[in-house]
Design an enzyme around this catalytic site. Structure first.
Site, mmCIF file in Angstrom:
data_model
loop_
_atom_site.group_PDB
_atom_site.id
_atom_site.type_symbol
_atom_site.label_atom_id
_atom_site.label_comp_id
_atom_site.label_asym_id
_atom_site.label_seq_id
_atom_site.Cartn_x
_atom_site.Cartn_y
_atom_site.Cartn_z
ATOM 1 N N ASN A 90 18.216 -62.506 12.188
ATOM 2 C CA ASN A 90 19.364 -63.462 12.651
ATOM 3 C C ASN A 90 20.330 -62.711 12.508
ATOM 4 O O ASN A 90 20.717 -61.646 11.587
ATOM 5 C CB ASN A 90 19.023 -64.949 12.233
ATOM 6 C CG ASN A 90 19.301 -64.888 10.690
ATOM 7 O OD1 ASN A 90 19.826 -64.019 10.045
ATOM 8 N ND2 ASN A 90 18.274 -65.966 10.238
ATOM 9 N N ARG B 93 16.266 -35.142 -1.333
ATOM 10 C CA ARG B 93 15.399 -36.171 -0.755
ATOM 11 C C ARG B 93 15.247 -35.610 0.909
ATOM 12 O O ARG B 93 14.176 -35.923 1.470
ATOM 13 C CB ARG B 93 15.662 -37.382 -0.857
ATOM 14 C CG ARG B 93 15.455 -38.063 -2.110
ATOM 15 C CD ARG B 93 15.323 -39.524 -1.925
ATOM 16 N NE ARG B 93 16.697 -40.133 -1.580
ATOM 17 C CZ ARG B 93 17.632 -40.378 -2.256
ATOM 18 N NH1 ARG B 93 17.533 -40.562 -3.649
ATOM 19 N NH2 ARG B 93 18.908 -40.897 -1.435
ATOM 20 N N ARG C 260 24.765 -51.818 3.859
ATOM 21 C CA ARG C 260 24.151 -50.467 4.366
ATOM 22 C C ARG C 260 25.193 -49.883 5.129
ATOM 23 O O ARG C 260 25.144 -48.415 5.301
ATOM 24 C CB ARG C 260 23.021 -50.496 5.110
ATOM 25 C CG ARG C 260 21.906 -51.500 4.568
ATOM 26 C CD ARG C 260 21.492 -50.779 3.237
ATOM 27 N NE ARG C 260 20.456 -51.526 2.490
ATOM 28 C CZ ARG C 260 20.410 -51.812 1.239
ATOM 29 N NH1 ARG C 260 21.624 -51.359 0.477
ATOM 30 N NH2 ARG C 260 19.658 -52.564 0.785
#
Length: 108
Positions: free
Chosen positions: A47, A31, A58
């Site tokens: 927030n 990719r 992540r």
């Protein structure tokens, strides 16, 4: 894409990677050469709760390499802006017998 995926899979096999991790790394590599890897400037607001959730997901070893690198840099910037809020978060080097990468850890 398919030809690149085959080449990346062969390279993973040469490095001794097998199974799910090898497939994931091969797809990431294939990719990376597609047009969707074009750099883009974005502005994001969230927030602290949303940042905590995003960093946990992540910044882990299970995230794709590119998003994990972004998460590590986001944490560095958040720590610079709000050091007291993000003091328990760290960017650590993760090393296995196959590869080395940065990951985010909380509370160590």
């Amino acid at each position: 894409y398919r030809a690149l995926l085959v080449r990346a899979t062969d390279e993973c096999a040469r490095l001794g990677l097998t199974g799910h991790q090898a497939k994931k790394m091969a797809r990431e590599a294939a990719r990376a050469v597609l047009p969707n890897m074009t750099p883009t400037a974005i502005v994001v607001t969230a927030n602290h709760h949303a940042w905590y959730d995003w960093l946990m997901k992540r910044g882990s070893i299970h995230a794709d390499a590119e998003i994990r690198m972004l998460a590590c840099e986001v944490l560095r910037q958040l720590k610079r802006i709000e050091p007291r809020v993000y003091h328990a978060w760290t960017v650590q080097m993760y090393a296995s017998n196959r590869f080395h990468t940065e990951v985010i850890e909380y509370g160590r």
